[in-house]
Design an enzyme around this catalytic site. Structure first.
Site, PDB file in Angstrom:
ATOM      1  N   SER A 127       0.813  -1.222   0.000  1.00 43.99           N
ATOM      2  CA  SER A 127       0.000   0.000   0.000  1.00 43.99           C
ATOM      3  C   SER A 127       0.841   1.264   0.000  1.00 43.99           C
ATOM      4  O   SER A 127       0.491   2.246  -0.659  1.00 43.99           O
ATOM      5  CB  SER A 127      -0.941   0.004   1.206  1.00 43.99           C
ATOM      6  N   HIS A 150       0.560   4.537   4.298  1.00 43.45           N
ATOM      7  CA  HIS A 150      -0.132   5.214   3.204  1.00 43.45           C
ATOM      8  C   HIS A 150       0.321   6.664   3.105  1.00 43.45           C
ATOM      9  O   HIS A 150       0.670   7.155   2.020  1.00 43.45           O
ATOM     10  CB  HIS A 150      -1.648   5.176   3.430  1.00 43.45           C
TER      11      HIS A 150
END
Length: 226
Positions: free
Chosen positions: A123, A176
């Site tokens: 991610s 993230h």
């Protein structure tokens, strides 16, 4: 969108294939409780990095996933974002963006995450690609098609922020955010309207984000306690 895929995206699909192949190995690997062998030995586990010097986990963690929904979501996101970024910046720089932003995502997670949590997932790198793409699109938002894409990117970011807050503890929003910020830095330095960035500028783009990853890792390791 057809033109994007028609131009080819070999690096995108090579990375996607690698992630899927490694996930299959994870499924077949021996299990120890809820974790598979690869996650235990190659996932991001702060005590192993800080106390045993296993720095490679900052990289290998981005190649692993925790279940089918995880690999499906990341794989689909890579499938959507990757070809555009690769077409714009080229295959070699695409791979460099993926690795560099993924490392920053891991470093941010290592720096501010729980000291005994095992983390895996691509991610951070995928949000890095999104950050790089966001800069490129934002600078061209006067173009109607780019303006639509820009609004879609903003929607994705807002949606992920909401999901991250709602699923606190289950999604590593630190990775993230770190990957996305690194992508913005790289995009800001690599993207030059009307021409290609100089070699020095390209080196600087990746040196800055890798330097950030090294600095955060060094600070966390020097001050680690659990």
């Amino acid at each position: 969108m057809r033109r994007i895929y028609a131009s080819g995206a070999p690096a995108t699909f090579a990375i996607l294939g690698l992630l899927v192949a490694i996930f299959i190995v994870q499924l077949l690997a021996p299990k120890h409780g809820p974790f598979d062998y690869l996650s235990i030995h190659y996932g991001l586990f702060p005590p192993a990095v800080a106390n045993q010097g296993q720095l490679y986990r900052l990289f290998t963690a981005m190649l692993l996933h925790a279940g089918f929904p995880h690999i499906a979501f990341n794989g689909y996101a890579l499938f959507l974002i990757g070809p555009f970024v690769e077409r714009v910046f080229g295959s070699r720089r695409f791979i460099a963006i993926f690795v560099a932003t993924g490392l920053v995502g891991s470093a941010v997670s290592y720096m501010w995450g729980p000291c005994n949590e095992l983390g895996v997932g691509a991610s951070g790198a995928i949000f890095g690609l999104l950050g790089t793409l966001a800069v490129y699109v934002y600078r061209r938002r006067d173009n109607p098609s780019m303006n639509v894409l820009w609004r879609n990117i903003v929607f994705i970011l807002v949606l992920n922020a909401i999901i991250g807050i709602a699923a606190s503890g289950q999604i590593d929003v630190r990775a993230h955010a770190g990957g996305f910020a690194a992508g913005i830095i790289i995009g800001g330095l690599l993207d030059e309207r009307g021409g290609h960035p100089s070699t020095a500028r390209q080196v600087a783009a990746f040196a800055v984000v890798v330097g950030i990853a090294v600095l955060l890792t060094a600070i966390r390791t020097a001050t680690f306690s659990c």
